[in-house]
Design an enzyme around this catalytic site. Sequence first.
Site, PDB file in Angstrom:
ATOM      1  CG  HIS A   1     -10.381 -10.247  70.477  1.00  0.00           C
ATOM      2  ND1 HIS A   1     -10.976 -10.940  69.458  1.00  0.00           N
ATOM      3  CD2 HIS A   1     -10.471 -11.041  71.570  1.00  0.00           C
ATOM      4  CE1 HIS A   1     -11.419 -12.109  69.908  1.00  0.00           C
ATOM      5  NE2 HIS A   1     -11.122 -12.184  71.200  1.00  0.00           N
TER       6      HIS A   1
ATOM      7  CG  ASN B   1     -13.490 -14.822  67.429  1.00  0.00           C
ATOM      8  OD1 ASN B   1     -12.806 -14.349  68.321  1.00  0.00           O
ATOM      9  ND2 ASN B   1     -13.230 -14.591  66.138  1.00  0.00           N
ATOM     10  CD  GLU B   2     -12.114 -10.885  66.240  1.00  0.00           C
ATOM     11  OE1 GLU B   2     -12.309 -10.905  65.013  1.00  0.00           O
ATOM     12  OE2 GLU B   2     -10.976 -10.707  66.750  1.00  0.00           O
ATOM     13  N   PRO B   3     -18.214 -10.999  67.671  1.00  0.00           N
ATOM     14  CG  PRO B   3     -19.617 -10.579  69.482  1.00  0.00           C
ATOM     15  CD  PRO B   3     -18.238 -11.070  69.150  1.00  0.00           C
TER      16      PRO B   3
END
Length: 610
Positions: free
Chosen positions: A220, A145-147
């Site tokens: 996102h 998630n959200e690297p």
Amino acid sequence: MPDTTRIRVDLTAPTQAFRRFWRSTGFSPGELLLEPEMAQTLAYVGGVPNRGIEYMRVHYMLDLVTATEFGKYDFSRLDAALDIMLEHRIRPFLELMGNPSYIYTDFNDVKQAHHWRDFITELAQRYQARYGAEELRQWYFETWNEPDIWWRLGGETGFNNYYDACSEALKAVDPQLKLGGPGVARRIPPIFKSFLAHCDTGTNLFTGEKGVRLDFISVHEKGAKKHAEDLTPNSLSIIRHEMMAVDYVREHHPRFAGLPFINNECDPQIGWHLYHTWHAMPYFAGLAAKIIDQHQRLMVDAEDVDYDILSNDNGFVGHWGHRTHLTYFGKRPVKAAQAEHKTDIGALDARRAAPEPFELVKKPALSVMELFGLLSEQRIRLDDQGLDPDRVGLGAIATVLGGSDERSGASVLLYNSVDRIWQSGEGKVELDFAGLQPGAYALATFKIAHGKGDPFTIWEDLGAPDLPDAAELEAMRLAQEPALSVEHLQIGGAQASHTASIDMPLPSVALVALIRREGEAPEAPSKLKARRFGGLNGRGNIVLFWEPAAHGGVQLFDVLWSANGSGAWEVINPVGLLSSVYLHPAGGHFKVRARDLFGRVSAESAAIEA
């Protein structure tokens, strides 16, 4: 007098396939799945009609795996977490995120990358054997998630090595398993560009081949930044910013231009844990409906984007002002799940051994998903109706029910929502249903508005109790269901019509279903189960959930209770239930039945004792 908007829904009009792309939610961290608050939440979320919420995306799931060394893993906690999701008809949108006992440190270390490949291979083989190949092919596997914020295992090169390892592992088990990403938080950040370039023309660490498979692209984008104040979300900015990512892919990586596109944290505002009262109100329901409609009109219809999933990241446990489906009452501290999180297996096991009592009450954020669950997958375009929802707030999504040859009715979702939190107003819609076949019809209207499907207002009127008593909880739960009115009509003549008038205050959402009487009563629900939870006020709550039978229209559910199972049975839910879940604060014997809008009742399920 409010202005009246006329919308014509012609059941003889051509239809288009309508993908239910909004069918996902998420939360953090994965350890919550092993605790009673989330088990009860899953019963509500998984009970939404017609699998209206089918997927759940959860951070740090792989932290539930413990390791003594590379290659020696204990999957038992992850097994339990996935079991409870699937038990409640929720499929994993499985982020390959987490670090078993924190033994991985840097994926630029090729040996660690190979160990990760072997770990993910073992994981995929395990769950293919546990749940079956066909089930796993319905899952989504996604990157960390959200690297661009949370990746700490080797920068961009390490991330690409990590992705190669995930890809080769899943492919070795089943080439049909879906893998994509990168689920970035910022707008086209460097790691997004490097990841796409690697998948397009980079060298696969394991095979030496050019390029790596990519099954979907995820980002996102949200409507307002994180802030303690009540910032007004800008819903159209979500579309604009998503299209920046789509356009970047189309320009720089055209062979990926047709891939499914996903925004799996499409929330009105960043920061689930920041307390905003409007999260508890019908405003949130109206805004969620508008954002879904905007994606259909402005991305699918106008830009031909293969929009696969829009997920609101609101499956957390939290209070009225948090971005959650339900509000929590109890003494457990509710903390920021992402920024402060590090899995502590010992503390998790201790909480599971001595859980705190609690209560949950449904919010409009979940009720609106129930209404979306009543839309069919055949949509009538309303482009010529003069609607201008992005400017004035009133919008509509119309779908037809029944087969393509003879349609039995329509379900229409209406919303009145503007990007201004405290703005109010009056609206009125006249729905002109045309092309109806003669017969008996039921006209049902489900509504979420101030005082309707609005338990927060009841809580305020009760004096805002922090730990409500039994009567206060009963009052809130009575108010948590969308308000329902049903009218029975006899419509005659070839290609007949009917006009329905609906008040649509600002903000509000309504689902209007016009259904012809045909066929038989609904079939009986099945697989009734019960789970006991420790509630407030010294009582134990029984949460019942069941499997609805397929039904082409709208079905409601009744729960029947008997003290001993041999005497009289009574219906205990005060209003018909749209979702296949019910909480009762006493044990006994239970059965459940379905009924349609004409009052025709199914056979009863098998009885259980709880």
